[in-house]
Design a protein around this motif. Structure first.
Motif, PDB file in Angstrom:
ATOM      1  N   THR A  55       0.821  -1.217   0.000  1.00 10.31           N
ATOM      2  CA  THR A  55       0.000   0.000   0.000  1.00 10.31           C
ATOM      3  C   THR A  55       0.853   1.265   0.000  1.00 10.31           C
ATOM      4  OG1 THR A  55      -0.220  -0.185   2.404  1.00 10.31           O
ATOM      5  CG2 THR A  55      -2.005  -1.076   1.073  1.00 10.31           C
ATOM      6  N   GLY A  56       2.153   1.108  -0.265  1.00 10.52           N
ATOM      7  CA  GLY A  56       2.996   2.272  -0.512  1.00 10.52           C
ATOM      8  C   GLY A  56       3.649   2.903   0.699  1.00 10.52           C
ATOM      9  N   ILE A  57       3.717   2.173   1.809  1.00 11.44           N
ATOM     10  CA  ILE A  57       4.203   2.781   3.041  1.00 11.44           C
ATOM     11  C   ILE A  57       5.622   3.343   2.903  1.00 11.44           C
ATOM     12  CG2 ILE A  57       4.835   0.483   3.903  1.00 11.44           C
ATOM     13  CD1 ILE A  57       3.905   3.630   5.958  1.00 11.44           C
ATOM     14  N   ILE A  58       6.521   2.624   2.237  1.00 16.32           N
ATOM     15  CA  ILE A  58       7.908   3.098   2.143  1.00 16.32           C
ATOM     16  C   ILE A  58       8.001   4.389   1.331  1.00 16.32           C
ATOM     17  CG2 ILE A  58      10.221   2.530   1.267  1.00 16.32           C
ATOM     18  CD1 ILE A  58       9.586  -0.380   2.241  1.00 16.32           C
ATOM     19  N   PRO A  59       7.381   4.485   0.142  1.00 16.31           N
ATOM     20  CA  PRO A  59       7.394   5.773  -0.549  1.00 16.31           C
ATOM     21  C   PRO A  59       6.808   6.917   0.281  1.00 16.31           C
ATOM     22  CG  PRO A  59       6.767   4.061  -2.085  1.00 16.31           C
ATOM     23  CD  PRO A  59       6.824   3.416  -0.731  1.00 16.31           C
ATOM     24  N   PHE A  60       5.764   6.641   1.055  1.00 11.84           N
ATOM     25  CA  PHE A  60       5.176   7.719   1.852  1.00 11.84           C
ATOM     26  C   PHE A  60       6.107   8.158   2.983  1.00 11.84           C
ATOM     27  CE2 PHE A  60       1.135   6.067   0.017  1.00 11.84           C
ATOM     28  CZ  PHE A  60       0.769   7.244  -0.636  1.00 11.84           C
ATOM     29  N   ILE A  61       6.782   7.217   3.630  1.00 13.49           N
ATOM     30  CA  ILE A  61       7.761   7.604   4.660  1.00 13.49           C
ATOM     31  C   ILE A  61       8.889   8.411   4.028  1.00 13.49           C
ATOM     32  CG2 ILE A  61       9.464   6.772   6.328  1.00 13.49           C
ATOM     33  CD1 ILE A  61       7.663   4.351   6.825  1.00 13.49           C
ATOM     34  N   LEU A  62       9.397   7.950   2.882  1.00 12.77           N
ATOM     35  CA  LEU A  62      10.495   8.663   2.216  1.00 12.77           C
ATOM     36  C   LEU A  62      10.056  10.047   1.745  1.00 12.77           C
ATOM     37  CD1 LEU A  62      12.147   5.772   0.156  1.00 12.77           C
ATOM     38  CD2 LEU A  62      12.951   6.800   2.300  1.00 12.77           C
ATOM     39  N   ALA A  63       8.793  10.172   1.331  1.00 16.36           N
ATOM     40  CA  ALA A  63       8.281  11.488   0.933  1.00 16.36           C
ATOM     41  C   ALA A  63       8.265  12.448   2.116  1.00 16.36           C
ATOM     42  CB  ALA A  63       6.879  11.358   0.350  1.00 16.36           C
ATOM     43  N   GLY A  64       7.996  11.903   3.304  1.00 13.58           N
ATOM     44  CA  GLY A  64       7.940  12.748   4.495  1.00 13.58           C
ATOM     45  C   GLY A  64       9.290  13.050   5.107  1.00 13.58           C
ATOM     46  N   LYS A  65      10.278  12.167   4.869  1.00 12.39           N
ATOM     47  CA  LYS A  65      11.559  12.299   5.567  1.00 12.39           C
ATOM     48  C   LYS A  65      12.738  12.685   4.684  1.00 12.39           C
ATOM     49  CE  LYS A  65      11.214   9.820   9.876  1.00 12.39           C
ATOM     50  NZ  LYS A  65      12.090   9.226  10.888  1.00 12.39           N
ATOM     51  N   THR A  66      12.565  12.682   3.370  1.00 14.58           N
ATOM     52  CA  THR A  66      13.690  12.961   2.483  1.00 14.58           C
ATOM     53  C   THR A  66      13.287  13.986   1.424  1.00 14.58           C
ATOM     54  OG1 THR A  66      13.272  11.347   0.712  1.00 14.58           O
ATOM     55  CG2 THR A  66      14.336  10.523   2.727  1.00 14.58           C
ATOM     56  N   ASP A  67      14.275  14.388   0.635  1.00 17.10           N
ATOM     57  CA  ASP A  67      14.034  15.309  -0.476  1.00 17.10           C
ATOM     58  C   ASP A  67      14.111  14.582  -1.815  1.00 17.10           C
ATOM     59  OD1 ASP A  67      13.689  17.719   1.029  1.00 17.10           O
ATOM     60  OD2 ASP A  67      15.845  17.717   1.426  1.00 17.10           O
ATOM     61  N   ALA A  68      13.683  13.317  -1.844  1.00 17.71           N
ATOM     62  CA  ALA A  68      13.615  12.583  -3.113  1.00 17.71           C
ATOM     63  C   ALA A  68      12.700  13.331  -4.068  1.00 17.71           C
ATOM     64  CB  ALA A  68      13.093  11.169  -2.870  1.00 17.71           C
ATOM     65  N   SER A  69      13.060  13.321  -5.353  1.00 15.98           N
ATOM     66  CA  SER A  69      12.255  14.066  -6.326  1.00 15.98           C
ATOM     67  C   SER A  69      11.109  13.238  -6.870  1.00 15.98           C
ATOM     68  CB  SER A  69      13.141  14.542  -7.481  1.00 15.98           C
ATOM     69  OG  SER A  69      13.728  13.433  -8.147  1.00 15.98           O
ATOM     70  N   ASP A  70      11.345  11.933  -7.073  1.00 19.68           N
ATOM     71  CA  ASP A  70      10.328  11.050  -7.644  1.00 19.68           C
ATOM     72  C   ASP A  70      10.350   9.722  -6.901  1.00 19.68           C
ATOM     73  OD1 ASP A  70       9.407  12.527 -10.177  1.00 19.68           O
ATOM     74  OD2 ASP A  70      11.580  12.545 -10.377  1.00 19.68           O
ATOM     75  N   LEU A  71       9.172   9.231  -6.583  1.00 19.90           N
ATOM     76  CA  LEU A  71       9.033   7.944  -5.902  1.00 19.90           C
ATOM     77  C   LEU A  71       8.017   7.114  -6.670  1.00 19.90           C
ATOM     78  CD1 LEU A  71       8.823   9.798  -2.586  1.00 19.90           C
ATOM     79  CD2 LEU A  71      10.439   7.929  -2.793  1.00 19.90           C
ATOM     80  N   ILE A  72       8.422   5.916  -7.077  1.00 22.79           N
ATOM     81  CA  ILE A  72       7.540   5.012  -7.815  1.00 22.79           C
ATOM     82  C   ILE A  72       7.430   3.703  -7.044  1.00 22.79           C
ATOM     83  CG2 ILE A  72       7.237   3.667  -9.934  1.00 22.79           C
ATOM     84  CD1 ILE A  72       8.764   5.856 -11.419  1.00 22.79           C
ATOM     85  N   GLY A  73       6.214   3.252  -6.829  1.00 20.69           N
ATOM     86  CA  GLY A  73       5.984   1.957  -6.199  1.00 20.69           C
ATOM     87  C   GLY A  73       5.427   0.974  -7.199  1.00 20.69           C
ATOM     88  N   ILE A  74       5.942  -0.257  -7.196  1.00 17.72           N
ATOM     89  CA  ILE A  74       5.459  -1.308  -8.093  1.00 17.72           C
ATOM     90  C   ILE A  74       4.878  -2.433  -7.244  1.00 17.72           C
ATOM     91  CG2 ILE A  74       6.087  -2.968  -9.890  1.00 17.72           C
ATOM     92  CD1 ILE A  74       8.401  -1.103 -10.631  1.00 17.72           C
ATOM     93  N   GLU A  75       3.671  -2.836  -7.572  1.00 17.14           N
ATOM     94  CA  GLU A  75       2.968  -3.842  -6.777  1.00 17.14           C
ATOM     95  C   GLU A  75       2.085  -4.688  -7.694  1.00 17.14           C
ATOM     96  OE1 GLU A  75       1.255  -6.348  -4.370  1.00 17.14           O
ATOM     97  OE2 GLU A  75       2.819  -5.027  -3.600  1.00 17.14           O
ATOM     98  N   ILE A  76       2.110  -6.005  -7.498  1.00 24.20           N
ATOM     99  CA  ILE A  76       1.364  -6.921  -8.365  1.00 24.20           C
ATOM    100  C   ILE A  76      -0.119  -7.007  -7.998  1.00 24.20           C
ATOM    101  CG2 ILE A  76       1.761  -9.030  -7.007  1.00 24.20           C
ATOM    102  CD1 ILE A  76       2.333 -10.424  -9.765  1.00 24.20           C
ATOM    103  N   GLN A  77      -0.471  -6.681  -6.754  1.00 26.29           N
ATOM    104  CA  GLN A  77      -1.866  -6.803  -6.324  1.00 26.29           C
ATOM    105  C   GLN A  77      -2.610  -5.486  -6.594  1.00 26.29           C
ATOM    106  OE1 GLN A  77      -2.803  -9.449  -2.961  1.00 26.29           O
ATOM    107  NE2 GLN A  77      -0.680  -9.159  -2.302  1.00 26.29           N
ATOM    108  N   GLU A  78      -3.541  -5.548  -7.513  1.00 31.22           N
ATOM    109  CA  GLU A  78      -4.244  -4.346  -7.982  1.00 31.22           C
ATOM    110  C   GLU A  78      -4.962  -3.619  -6.855  1.00 31.22           C
ATOM    111  OE1 GLU A  78      -7.412  -3.102 -11.532  1.00 31.22           O
ATOM    112  OE2 GLU A  78      -6.942  -5.217 -11.139  1.00 31.22           O
TER     113      GLU A  78
END
Length: 248
Positions: A55-78
């Protein structure tokens, strides 16, 4: 827009107001994801791809804690991807975080994604043949190597990473030999390992690993990380990870 379905919760990460949508009675993120997000060294304007994103938890934590410009999550379960994208919309992060419903074994798909500075992954831990498994069980897919193996994850990571890019993985210590051998097989050099223990007198039950695409042979073994103090509370280091005031 109505963000929540009747079987879902909206959970506050206590991090710059970010909330994530999760199922009430299905796979929910745990300390593993928090450990991995804090282990990854994400610099300003880095591009990050998170495999097996759930459900994207790691990208959301990184969005809150870092200055990453782009975050993409890939997941097989729709279903998980739908929740993750609704979370991105709820937090007004659609321009920074995107989620793709796809199979990391789909090499054409993986090659179509822009090269990343960093790949993060919290993969299924258990071998496919360990225990009774239902192919319709969403929790089993998240925990067992049903839809992808460790080698599938490493192959996809190598394709995704820029030259000298880094992969950060959380896994189980009993799979450490498999992880290191598979990384080297695909020319991802293990660079840093940290064992995570439930408490001071207990054996490690989590391992954090950093690898570098085409990196030189040098491995740093970091000091152990303890989750709980002797009285059962979180250690200061873990509290810091959950704190919204502590950047990675």
């Amino acid at each position: 827009m109505e963000f929540l379905r009747k079987d879902e919760t909206l959970d506050d990460l206590q991090l710059k107001g970010i909330h994530v949508i999760q199922k009430k009675h299905a796979f929910r993120f745990g300390v593993d994801a928090v450990l991995l997000a804090n282990f990854a060294k994400v610099k300003r304007n880095f591009k990050v791809v998170d495999l097996c994103t759930g459900t994207g938890i790691i990208p959301f934590i990184l969005a809150g804690k870092t200055d990453a410009s782009d975050l993409i999550g890939i997941e097989i379960q729709e279903e998980f991807v739908d929740m993750a994208n609704r979370s991105a919309q709820y937090n007004n992060l659609e321009n920074k975080i995107k989620f793709i419903n796809g199979d990391l074994k789909d090499i054409k798909l993986i090659k179509s994604i822009p090269k990343a500075d960093i790949v993060t992954v919290n993969p299924p831990y258990k071998l496919h043949n360990s225990g009774l498994i239902s192919l319709n069980d969403k929790d089993a897919i998240a925990r067992h190597e049903i839809c992808c193996t460790l080698e599938d994850v490493i192959i996809a990571s190598r394709i995704l990473l820029k030259n000298n890019g880094r992969i950060y993985m959380v896994h189980r210590p009993d799979r450490l030999a498999d992880i290191l051998c598979t990384m080297r097989k695909h020319r991802i050099e293990p660079k840093r390992i940290r064992m995570v223990h439930p408490s001071v007198n207990k054996a490690p039950n989590i391992v954090l690993i950093e690898g570098q695409r085409d990196g030189g042979a040098f491995l740093k073994w970091e000091s152990p990380l303890y989750i709980h103090t002797e009285d059962g509370g979180y250690t200061q280091e873990i509290n810091n990870m959950y704190s919204s005031d502590t950047d990675i």
